[in-house]
Structures are given as structure tokens and as C-alpha cells.
Design a protein around this motif. Structure first.
Motif, short mmCIF file in Angstrom:
data_model
loop_
_atom_site.label_atom_id
_atom_site.label_comp_id
_atom_site.label_asym_id
_atom_site.label_seq_id
_atom_site.Cartn_x
_atom_site.Cartn_y
_atom_site.Cartn_z
N MET A 70 0.82 -1.20 0.00
CA MET A 70 0.00 0.00 0.00
C MET A 70 0.85 1.25 0.00
O MET A 70 0.49 2.26 -0.59
N ALA A 71 2.00 1.19 0.66
CA ALA A 71 2.85 2.37 0.77
C ALA A 71 3.41 2.84 -0.56
O ALA A 71 3.75 4.00 -0.73
N ASP A 72 3.49 1.93 -1.54
CA ASP A 72 4.04 2.29 -2.83
C ASP A 72 3.06 3.09 -3.68
O ASP A 72 3.45 3.78 -4.61
N HIS A 73 1.76 2.95 -3.39
CA HIS A 73 0.77 3.54 -4.28
C HIS A 73 0.07 4.75 -3.67
O HIS A 73 -0.25 5.70 -4.38
N ILE A 74 -0.18 4.73 -2.37
CA ILE A 74 -0.95 5.81 -1.77
C ILE A 74 -0.27 7.17 -1.91
O ILE A 74 -0.93 8.16 -2.23
N PRO A 75 1.07 7.30 -1.70
CA PRO A 75 1.68 8.63 -1.85
C PRO A 75 1.47 9.25 -3.23
O PRO A 75 1.41 10.47 -3.35
N ALA A 76 1.34 8.42 -4.26
CA ALA A 76 1.14 8.94 -5.61
C ALA A 76 -0.27 9.45 -5.82
O ALA A 76 -0.54 10.13 -6.81
N HIS A 77 -1.20 9.13 -4.93
CA HIS A 77 -2.60 9.47 -5.15
C HIS A 77 -3.23 10.30 -4.04
O HIS A 77 -4.33 10.81 -4.22
N TRP A 78 -2.58 10.41 -2.87
CA TRP A 78 -3.29 10.97 -1.73
C TRP A 78 -3.64 12.44 -1.91
O TRP A 78 -4.55 12.94 -1.25
N ARG A 79 -2.95 13.15 -2.82
CA ARG A 79 -3.30 14.55 -3.06
C ARG A 79 -4.49 14.71 -4.00
O ARG A 79 -5.03 15.80 -4.14
N HIS A 80 -4.87 13.63 -4.66
CA HIS A 80 -5.97 13.70 -5.63
C HIS A 80 -7.30 13.90 -4.89
O HIS A 80 -7.53 13.30 -3.84
N PRO A 81 -8.20 14.73 -5.40
CA PRO A 81 -9.50 14.92 -4.74
C PRO A 81 -10.28 13.63 -4.55
O PRO A 81 -11.02 13.49 -3.57
N GLU A 82 -10.13 12.68 -5.48
CA GLU A 82 -10.87 11.43 -5.35
C GLU A 82 -10.36 10.58 -4.19
O GLU A 82 -11.13 9.80 -3.61
N PHE A 83 -9.09 10.72 -3.83
CA PHE A 83 -8.58 10.01 -2.65
C PHE A 83 -9.32 10.50 -1.41
O PHE A 83 -9.79 9.70 -0.59
N ARG A 84 -9.45 11.80 -1.29
CA ARG A 84 -10.15 12.36 -0.13
C ARG A 84 -11.63 12.00 -0.17
O ARG A 84 -12.24 11.75 0.88
N GLN A 85 -12.21 11.93 -1.36
CA GLN A 85 -13.62 11.55 -1.47
C GLN A 85 -13.82 10.10 -1.03
O GLN A 85 -14.78 9.78 -0.32
N GLY A 86 -12.92 9.22 -1.47
CA GLY A 86 -13.01 7.82 -1.05
C GLY A 86 -12.89 7.67 0.45
O GLY A 86 -13.60 6.87 1.06
N ALA A 87 -11.98 8.44 1.05
CA ALA A 87 -11.83 8.40 2.51
C ALA A 87 -13.09 8.90 3.21
O ALA A 87 -13.55 8.31 4.19
N ARG A 88 -13.66 9.98 2.70
CA ARG A 88 -14.88 10.53 3.32
C ARG A 88 -16.03 9.55 3.23
O ARG A 88 -16.81 9.40 4.17
N ASP A 89 -16.15 8.87 2.09
CA ASP A 89 -17.25 7.93 1.91
C ASP A 89 -17.16 6.75 2.87
O ASP A 89 -18.19 6.14 3.21
#
Length: 245
Positions: free
Chosen positions: A1-20
Motif C-alpha cells: 500500500m505504501a508504494d501507491h498511496i503517496p502517488a494518489h493521496w493529493r488527488h480529490p478522489e482520494f479524499r472523497q473515497g476516505a470521506r465515503d
């Protein structure tokens, strides 16, 4: 997981997925705590319980297998029960394939470990068209599973280490049942899933007298048969394709 999340965590959809996922973490955490306690109470060592939680990462199959382990059931019964309980992920994967097939195989295998029931439900509600859009869908996926994984593992590990200090009269077993019912309810999105769930409940009660908790296998087989028949002869027309699994 650590290899992929840093590349995406700034994306608005990452935050949307977390909120959901945040709105349902309480049920996930309660279920994780109960599972952690149950693993140790069933006789597993702390090391084996930690290994099971981190490697298996499938609460329903963990809870289904624990009574079998405690009763000394044959290995084939243990494997068959876990296999049947997790058969739903075969159905889930046929839906994930529409979105994730273009990704490299290694990445898909890594994502498969973190994929869970409620991530599946949230993902299909967010992207109902079943068309690949990796730029948005992959960040959304990681945002949701990041919340889900920690919401499960942290309470589960706490339950493992605190199991000997938690009195059995606290009724955690009943709390686990309530949490599981809540999570199951979120997957019942149309007529066919409700019918399948009702058939499974009736079959489990009718076959309760079978040894080695085989009523679980009977209930799963009955639910799958009912679901297949409903999809064949009375398919849903409400457009909730993702929820049908």
C-alpha cells in the motif's frame, strides 16, 4: 500500500473515497475489535492471531473459522467454510474487472488484498457506469481502503492484546453480531439480495443441528442458489447492478 498511496493521496478522489468510508468506520471497528478478542479467546496465540488478522484480512471468514478451530474440526471443513464465505469476492471481482483490468497485474494483485465489501459498495456507487477511469478511480480506491484497513486492523490488534483483560460478560459477542448485521444490511440493495439473505437465514436455522457448524455451508449454498435463480428468472430492473452482488 505504501508504494501507491503517496502517488494518489493529493488527488480529490482520494479524499472523497476516505470521506465515503468514514461514516461506516464505527461498525467496521466494532467488528474488528470483536474479531481480535474472539481469536485469542478461541485459543490462538497472540502471534498467530496477529498473523491471521494481517494476512487473512477477512472478518467473516475469520469469525466463521474460529469455532471450527476451537472444536478441532477437520482441515477440509475449515477450508471449505472459509472458501464458501469468501465466494462473494469472486462476484465482486467480476465487477472490479470492468474498472481495473487495464492496470498491471502486479498492481491489481496488490489492490486485491485491500479490497473489501464496503469498499466495493462505495466504489460502485461512485462509479456506476462500469468504465475504466484510472486517473479518478485508483485514487478513490486507495482513499477508501486506507480508511477501511486501519479501521479494521487497529481495533483488531487492540482486541488481540486486550483479550485477557476484557470480561466475557461485556457481551462483545452480541456486539459483533450487531456490527456484522449492520455491515450486511448495507449490502442489501435490491429485491434479489433481500431474498437471498432471507433464504440464507432460513437455511441456517433449519440446518442448525448439523455438526461442525455445517449449517453455515448449507446457508451459503442456499443463498447462492436463490440468488442465481432470481437473477435468471426475475432480474433486477432498478439499475443497481453493483449492489446486486
Amino acid at each position: 500500500m505504501a508504494d501507491h498511496i503517496p502517488a494518489h493521496w493529493r488527488h480529490p478522489e482520494f479524499r472523497q473515497g476516505a470521506r465515503d468510508m468514514l461514516g461506516i468506520t464505527l461498525g467496521i471497528s466494532a467488528w474488528g475489535l470483536v474479531t481480535g478478542v474472539a481469536m485469542v479467546k478461541s485459543g490462538l496465540s497472540v502471534g498467530m492471531a496477529l498473523f491471521m488478522s494481517l494476512v487473512v484480512f477477512a472478518g467473516s471468514s475469520q469469525l466463521a473459522s474460529l469455532p471450527l478451530l476451537a472444536s478441532g474440526a477437520p482441515l477440509w471443513v475449515l477450508w471449505a467454510t472459509s472458501f464458501c464465505v469468501n465466494l462473494r469476492f469472486v462476484i465482486f471481482s467480476t465487477q472490479w474487472r470492468h474498472y481495473l483490468a487495464p492496470l498491471p497485474r502486479g498492481q491489481r494483485l496488490w489492490m486485491a488484498y485491500f479490497a473489501a465489501d464496503l469498499n466495493y459498495v462505495a466504489f460502485l456507487k461512485r462509479f456506476p457506469d462500469m468504465k475504466p477511469d484510472p486517473e479518478r478511480q485508483v485514487p478513490y480506491f486507495w482513499g477508501g481502503v486506507a480508511i477501511n484497513w486501519f479501521a479494521w486492523q487497529v481495533p483488531a490488534i487492540a482486541g488481540i492484546f486486550l483479550a485477557d483483560r476484557i470480561p466475557t460478560n461485556w457481551g462483545l459477542g452480541f456486539a459483533g453480531v450487531l456490527a456484522l448485521l449492520g455491515l450486511s444490511y448495507s449490502l442489501l440493495g435490491n429485491r434479489n439480495t433481500w431474498v437471498s439473505a432471507a433464504v440464507a437465514a432460513c437455511a441456517a436455522v433449519a440446518a442448525y443441528g448439523l455438526p461442525l457448524r455445517l449449517n453455515i455451508l448449507v446457508a451459503i449454498a442456499a443463498a447462492v442458489a436463490a440468488g442465481l435463480m432470481m437473477e435468471r428468472w426475475a432480474p433486477n430492473t432498478d439499475g443497481q447492478r453493483g449492489r446486486a452482488a
